[in-house]
Design an enzyme around this catalytic site. Structure first.
Site, PDB file in Angstrom:
ATOM      1  N   HIS A 284       0.631  -1.228   0.032  1.00  0.00           N
ATOM      2  CA  HIS A 284      -0.030  -0.038   0.010  1.00  0.00           C
ATOM      3  C   HIS A 284       0.949   1.140   0.011  1.00  0.00           C
ATOM      4  O   HIS A 284       1.868   1.224   0.984  1.00  0.00           O
ATOM      5  CB  HIS A 284      -0.907   0.018   1.363  1.00  0.00           C
ATOM      6  CG  HIS A 284      -2.240  -0.750   1.147  1.00  0.00           C
ATOM      7  ND1 HIS A 284      -3.372  -0.649   1.861  1.00  0.00           N
ATOM      8  CD2 HIS A 284      -2.414  -1.703   0.122  1.00  0.00           C
ATOM      9  CE1 HIS A 284      -4.212  -1.643   1.417  1.00  0.00           C
ATOM     10  NE2 HIS A 284      -3.659  -2.450   0.795  1.00  0.00           N
TER      11      HIS A 284
ATOM     12  N   TYR B 283      -8.780   5.475   8.233  1.00  0.00           N
ATOM     13  CA  TYR B 283      -8.657   5.778   9.640  1.00  0.00           C
ATOM     14  C   TYR B 283      -9.931   6.981   9.692  1.00  0.00           C
ATOM     15  O   TYR B 283      -9.684   7.994   9.394  1.00  0.00           O
ATOM     16  CB  TYR B 283      -7.475   6.145  10.071  1.00  0.00           C
ATOM     17  CG  TYR B 283      -6.441   4.925  10.189  1.00  0.00           C
ATOM     18  CD1 TYR B 283      -6.187   4.460  11.302  1.00  0.00           C
ATOM     19  CD2 TYR B 283      -5.587   4.716   9.020  1.00  0.00           C
ATOM     20  CE1 TYR B 283      -5.324   3.186  11.260  1.00  0.00           C
ATOM     21  CE2 TYR B 283      -4.649   3.805   9.257  1.00  0.00           C
ATOM     22  CZ  TYR B 283      -4.491   3.127  10.362  1.00  0.00           C
ATOM     23  OH  TYR B 283      -3.448   1.970  10.462  1.00  0.00           O
TER      24      TYR B 283
ATOM     25  N   PRO C 269      -3.371  -0.343  19.033  1.00  0.00           N
ATOM     26  CA  PRO C 269      -3.428  -0.795  17.556  1.00  0.00           C
ATOM     27  C   PRO C 269      -3.408   0.269  16.511  1.00  0.00           C
ATOM     28  O   PRO C 269      -3.160   0.228  15.410  1.00  0.00           O
ATOM     29  CB  PRO C 269      -4.343  -1.605  17.276  1.00  0.00           C
ATOM     30  CG  PRO C 269      -5.481  -1.266  18.364  1.00  0.00           C
ATOM     31  CD  PRO C 269      -4.678  -0.728  19.558  1.00  0.00           C
TER      32      PRO C 269
ATOM     33  N   LYS D 282       1.670  -0.599  15.132  1.00  0.00           N
ATOM     34  CA  LYS D 282       3.041  -0.893  15.315  1.00  0.00           C
ATOM     35  C   LYS D 282       3.504  -2.108  16.325  1.00  0.00           C
ATOM     36  O   LYS D 282       4.463  -2.020  16.228  1.00  0.00           O
ATOM     37  CB  LYS D 282       3.531   0.586  16.201  1.00  0.00           C
ATOM     38  CG  LYS D 282       3.446   1.999  15.407  1.00  0.00           C
ATOM     39  CD  LYS D 282       4.585   1.671  14.533  1.00  0.00           C
ATOM     40  CE  LYS D 282       4.550   2.738  13.471  1.00  0.00           C
ATOM     41  NZ  LYS D 282       4.651   2.245  12.064  1.00  0.00           N
TER      42      LYS D 282
ATOM     43  N   TYR E 177       4.550   6.301  10.084  1.00  0.00           N
ATOM     44  CA  TYR E 177       3.529   5.199   9.941  1.00  0.00           C
ATOM     45  C   TYR E 177       4.343   4.251   9.024  1.00  0.00           C
ATOM     46  O   TYR E 177       4.068   2.904   9.447  1.00  0.00           O
ATOM     47  CB  TYR E 177       2.489   5.628   9.103  1.00  0.00           C
ATOM     48  CG  TYR E 177       1.402   4.632   8.872  1.00  0.00           C
ATOM     49  CD1 TYR E 177       0.510   4.350   9.779  1.00  0.00           C
ATOM     50  CD2 TYR E 177       1.244   3.749   7.890  1.00  0.00           C
ATOM     51  CE1 TYR E 177      -0.700   3.453   9.562  1.00  0.00           C
ATOM     52  CE2 TYR E 177       0.537   2.797   7.655  1.00  0.00           C
ATOM     53  CZ  TYR E 177      -0.740   2.837   8.635  1.00  0.00           C
ATOM     54  OH  TYR E 177      -1.784   1.778   8.669  1.00  0.00           O
TER      55      TYR E 177
HETATM   56  P1  RFL Z   1       2.586 -12.473  21.105  1.00  0.00           P
HETATM   57  O1  RFL Z   1       2.074 -12.699  20.015  1.00  0.00           O
HETATM   58  O2  RFL Z   1       1.439 -12.374  22.324  1.00  0.00           O
HETATM   59  O3  RFL Z   1       3.352 -14.001  21.510  1.00  0.00           O
HETATM   60  C1  RFL Z   1       3.623 -14.650  22.606  1.00  0.00           C
HETATM   61  C2  RFL Z   1       3.491 -16.283  22.674  1.00  0.00           C
HETATM   62  O4  RFL Z   1       4.197 -16.377  24.031  1.00  0.00           O
HETATM   63  C3  RFL Z   1       3.269 -17.560  24.489  1.00  0.00           C
HETATM   64  N1  RFL Z   1       3.259 -17.468  25.928  1.00  0.00           N
HETATM   65  C4  RFL Z   1       4.223 -18.713  26.724  1.00  0.00           C
HETATM   66  N2  RFL Z   1       4.906 -19.513  26.422  1.00  0.00           N
HETATM   67  C5  RFL Z   1       5.141 -20.139  27.308  1.00  0.00           C
HETATM   68  N3  RFL Z   1       4.875 -20.029  28.821  1.00  0.00           N
HETATM   69  C6  RFL Z   1       4.128 -18.878  29.010  1.00  0.00           C
HETATM   70  N4  RFL Z   1       4.008 -18.703  30.500  1.00  0.00           N
HETATM   71  C7  RFL Z   1       3.707 -17.915  28.235  1.00  0.00           C
HETATM   72  N5  RFL Z   1       2.913 -16.945  28.127  1.00  0.00           N
HETATM   73  C8  RFL Z   1       2.615 -16.689  26.897  1.00  0.00           C
HETATM   74  C9  RFL Z   1       2.044 -17.308  23.775  1.00  0.00           C
HETATM   75  O5  RFL Z   1       1.055 -18.388  23.869  1.00  0.00           O
HETATM   76  C10 RFL Z   1       2.090 -16.702  22.746  1.00  0.00           C
HETATM   77  O6  RFL Z   1       2.222 -17.696  21.589  1.00  0.00           O
HETATM   78  O7  RFL Z   1       3.990 -11.745  21.049  1.00  0.00           O
HETATM   79  P2  RFL Z   1       4.906 -11.238  20.145  1.00  0.00           P
HETATM   80  O8  RFL Z   1       5.581 -12.533  19.717  1.00  0.00           O
HETATM   81  O9  RFL Z   1       5.986 -10.527  21.035  1.00  0.00           O
HETATM   82  O10 RFL Z   1       4.315 -10.698  19.046  1.00  0.00           O
HETATM   83  C11 RFL Z   1       3.659  -9.188  19.253  1.00  0.00           C
HETATM   84  C12 RFL Z   1       2.451  -9.133  18.331  1.00  0.00           C
HETATM   85  O11 RFL Z   1       1.684 -10.168  18.603  1.00  0.00           O
HETATM   86  C13 RFL Z   1       1.714  -7.830  18.822  1.00  0.00           C
HETATM   87  O12 RFL Z   1       2.489  -6.799  18.779  1.00  0.00           O
HETATM   88  C14 RFL Z   1       0.577  -7.605  17.882  1.00  0.00           C
HETATM   89  O13 RFL Z   1      -0.388  -8.426  17.560  1.00  0.00           O
HETATM   90  C15 RFL Z   1      -0.211  -6.536  18.276  1.00  0.00           C
HETATM   91  N6  RFL Z   1      -1.361  -6.112  17.782  1.00  0.00           N
HETATM   92  C16 RFL Z   1      -1.130  -5.107  16.601  1.00  0.00           C
HETATM   93  N7  RFL Z   1      -0.159  -5.115  16.124  1.00  0.00           N
HETATM   94  C17 RFL Z   1       0.006  -4.373  14.940  1.00  0.00           C
HETATM   95  O14 RFL Z   1       1.336  -4.062  14.591  1.00  0.00           O
HETATM   96  N8  RFL Z   1      -0.943  -4.102  14.097  1.00  0.00           N
HETATM   97  C18 RFL Z   1      -2.336  -4.465  14.674  1.00  0.00           C
HETATM   98  O15 RFL Z   1      -3.319  -4.385  13.824  1.00  0.00           O
HETATM   99  C19 RFL Z   1      -2.522  -5.213  15.781  1.00  0.00           C
HETATM  100  N9  RFL Z   1      -3.488  -5.683  16.208  1.00  0.00           N
HETATM  101  C20 RFL Z   1      -2.513  -6.628  18.115  1.00  0.00           C
HETATM  102  C21 RFL Z   1      -3.778  -6.318  17.466  1.00  0.00           C
HETATM  103  C22 RFL Z   1      -2.692  -7.384  19.305  1.00  0.00           C
HETATM  104  C23 RFL Z   1      -3.790  -7.750  19.829  1.00  0.00           C
HETATM  105  N10 RFL Z   1      -3.894  -8.573  20.931  1.00  0.00           N
HETATM  106  C24 RFL Z   1      -2.703  -8.690  21.681  1.00  0.00           C
HETATM  107  C25 RFL Z   1      -5.149  -8.828  21.764  1.00  0.00           C
HETATM  108  C26 RFL Z   1      -4.923  -6.799  17.649  1.00  0.00           C
HETATM  109  C27 RFL Z   1      -5.037  -7.634  19.019  1.00  0.00           C
HETATM  110  C28 RFL Z   1      -6.477  -8.148  19.287  1.00  0.00           C
HETATM  111  C1  PHB Z   2      -5.499  -4.570  11.040  1.00  0.00           C
HETATM  112  O1  PHB Z   2      -5.883  -4.869   9.755  1.00  0.00           O
HETATM  113  O2  PHB Z   2      -5.853  -5.503  11.891  1.00  0.00           O
HETATM  114  C2  PHB Z   2      -5.125  -3.090  11.345  1.00  0.00           C
HETATM  115  C3  PHB Z   2      -4.623  -2.424  10.425  1.00  0.00           C
HETATM  116  C4  PHB Z   2      -4.102  -1.234  10.894  1.00  0.00           C
HETATM  117  C5  PHB Z   2      -4.236  -0.748  12.016  1.00  0.00           C
HETATM  118  C6  PHB Z   2      -4.615  -1.546  13.086  1.00  0.00           C
HETATM  119  C7  PHB Z   2      -5.028  -2.773  12.804  1.00  0.00           C
HETATM  120  O3  PHB Z   2      -3.588   0.511  12.634  1.00  0.00           O
END
Ligand code: RFL
Ligand code: PHB
Length: 389
Positions: free
Chosen positions: A72, A200, A292, A296, A384
C-alpha cells in the site's frame, strides 16, 4: 537438553528470532504454552513496515508475502465527511505491506519445521531460572513430565501476560502504563474492502477503521465502550454503526456479509525498562504494548528481534558482548518513538469521554492542519512507514 538460546513464546517475535538464529547456525529451542493451531487461530496485526518486510526476507520467509500481500502506498484519514489521502510513497519514498500476522506466523512456523528446529507446544508451567548468572535454564512440564533446558541465553518472547517479565524482581524493573477509556470491536468477513486502501475515520460517534487481509477479506473496527460485549453486536448492528462513521461515498459502497470473527480488544500503552536482565532479554509484547491505531505492535517486535539477533550473532561469532550490552538501549529508543506515535494517533482519532465537543473541534483542527501541511503529513507518514532501525 542443552541449547544456545531458549526462546519462550512462539508468536512472531519468538519465531522470527528463532528463524534468524537457525539460519546463522545458532541453535535454539522454542517453548510455548499453547498449541500451534491455537496460535494460528489468533487474529491480530495486518500492516507490516518495510523494515519488517526486509527482515522477513532476510529470514527466508518472504515468498508468499510477496505473492499474496498487498503493498500500500497510502491510506485515508476520514473526517468531516471527507477522505484525505496520506500519500506514504510520495512523502517518504516508502510503502507498507498489508499481510496478516497469522500468515507471517504460519510462514515462520513452516520454515522452522523445514529447518528441523525444535518447538515444544503445550508446554505447561514454564519457568526461567538463574538468568542473573552464567548458567540460566528453563523448565516446563509436558504430559506430566518435567523437562529442563540449559542454555546460554533466554529470550522472553512470551507476550504481555507471559512468565518472563514477571520473573524479574520488582526492584529491577520500571514500568510505564496508560490505559485508554475505550476498546476496539473488530470483525473479519469475506467481503470486498470498502476501499482498496485503509481508512482511519474520526467521527463524532467514535473512531472506525477499514482494513483488510486480501481483496476479498475485510477487517473492520469500531471504537466501543470498554465494558461492551461481543454478544451485544449482531453483524447488522456492527455494519450500521460502521457505516455511520464513514464518509457517505464509502458508506454507500459498503458490501455486508456474515462475519466469522468478532472480538473486543482494550487499548493500552505499556513499556518495561530495561529490556535486558543478565542473560534474559525481553522481546516484543513481553516488554511493551501499544494501542493498535498506528499498526506498530508487530513491527516493534520485529525491530527488537533485529537488535537482539545482531547482538547474539556478534556474541557467538566474534565473542563480542557489545551488541547484547547495547540491546536494551537501542530497542527502547525505537520503542518509545512508536509508543509516542501510537498514543498521538490514538488521541487524534478517537472520541474521548471527557473532552466532549471541544475535544472533537481540536481534533478536527489538528487533522485539517495535518492534511494541509506537507511538514505535518510527512512526519505522520514517516512514522507510519516505520522509523529506521
Ligand atoms: P505474542 O504474539 O503475544 O506471542 C507470545 C507467545 O508467548 C506464548 N506464551 C507463553 N509461552 C510459554 N509460557 C508462558 N507462560 C507463556 N505466556 C505466553 C503465547 O502463547 C504466545 O504464543 O507476542 P509477540 O511474539 O511479542 O508478538 C507481538 C504481536 O503479537 C503484537 O504486538 C501484535 O499482535 C499487536 N497487535 C497489533 N499489532 C500491529 O502491529 N497491528 C495490529 O493491527 C495489531 N492488532 C494486536 C492487534 C494485538 C492484539 N492482542 C494482543 C489482543 C490486535 C489484537 C487483538
Ligand atoms: C488490521 O488490519 O488489523 C489493522 C490495520 C491497521 C491498524 C490496526 C489494525 O492500525
Amino acid at each position: 537438553m542443552r541449547t544456545k538460546v531458549a526462546i519462550i513464546g512462539s508468536g512472531p517475535s519468538g519465531l522470527l528470532l528463532g528463524q534468524l538464529l537457525t539460519r546463522a547456525g545458532i541453535d535454539n529451542i522454542i517453548v510455548d504454552r499453547v498449541s500451534r493451531d491455537y496460535i494460528l487461530g489468533r487474529v491480530r496485526a495486518g500492516v507490516l513496515e518495510w523494515g519488517t518486510v526486509g527482515l522477513l526476507e532476510q529470514a527466508g520467509v518472504a515468498a508468499r508475502m510477496f505473492a499474496e500481500g498487498l503493498p500500500h502506498d497510502g491510506y485515508s484519514l476520514a473526517f468531516d465527511g471527507r477522505d484525505h489521502r496520506i500519500d506514504l510513497f510520495a512523502l517518504t519514498g516508502k510503502r507498507v505491506m498489508v499481510y496478516g500476522q497469522t500468515e507471517v506466523t504460519r510462514d515462520l512456523m513452516d520454515a522452522r519445521e523445514v529447518a528441523g528446529a525444535p518447538t515444544v507446544y503445550e508446554a505447561n508451567h514454564v519457568q526461567i531460572f538463574d538468568f542473573d548468572g552464567a548458567k540460566p535454564y528453563v523448565t516446563y512440564e509436558k504430559d506430566g513430565v518435567t523437562h529442563r533446558i540449559d542454555c546460554d541465553f533466554i529470550a522472553g518472547c512470551d507476550g504481555f501476560h507471559g512468565v518472563s517479565r514477571k520473573s524479574v524482581p520488582e526492584k529491577s524493573i520500571k514500568t510505564f502504563e496508560k490505559v485508554y477509556p475505550f476498546g476496539w470491536l473488530g470483525i473479519l468477513a469475506d467481503i470486498p474492502p470498502v476501499s482498496h486502501e485503509l481508512i482511519y475515520a474520526n467521527h463524532p460517534r467514535g473512531f472506525a477503521l477499514s482494513s483488510m487481509r486480501s481483496e476479498t477479506r475485510s477487517r473492520y473496527y469500531i471504537q466501543c465502550e470498554l465494558d461492551d460485549k461481543v454478544e451485544n453486536w449482531s453483524d447488522e448492528r456492527f455494519f450500521d454503526e460502521f457505516r455511520r462513521r464513514l464518509p457517505a461515498h464509502h458508506a454507500e459502497a459498503l458490501v455486508v456479509g456474515p462475519s466469522f470473527e468478532k472480538s473486543i480488544a482494550p487499548l493500552r500503552s505499556f513499556v518495561a525498562e530495561p529490556m535486558r536482565f543478565g542473560r534474559l532479554f525481553l522481546v516484543g509484547d513481553s516488554a511493551h504494548i501499544v494501542p493498535p491505531t498506528g499498526a506498530k505492535g508487530l513491527n516493534l517486535a520485529a525491530s527488537d528481534v533485529y537488535y537482539l539477533f545482531n547482538g547474539l550473532q556478534e556474541y557467538f561469532a566474534e565473542k563480542s558482548e557489545a551488541g547484547i550490552d547495547a540491546y536494551s538501549e537501542r530497542a527502547l529508543g525505537r520503542v518509545w518513538k512508536s509508543v509516542r506515535f501510537s498514543w498521538s494517533m490514538t488521541t487524534l482519532m478517537h472520541r474521548f469521554p471527557d473532552t466532549g465537543d471541544f475535544g472533537q473541534k481540536i481534533q478536527e483542527s489538528e487533522l485539517d492542519y495535518l492534511i494541509h501541511s506537507k511538514a505535518a503529513s510527512t512526519a505522520m507518514a514517516e512514522n507510519y512507514v516505520g522509523l529506521p532501525y
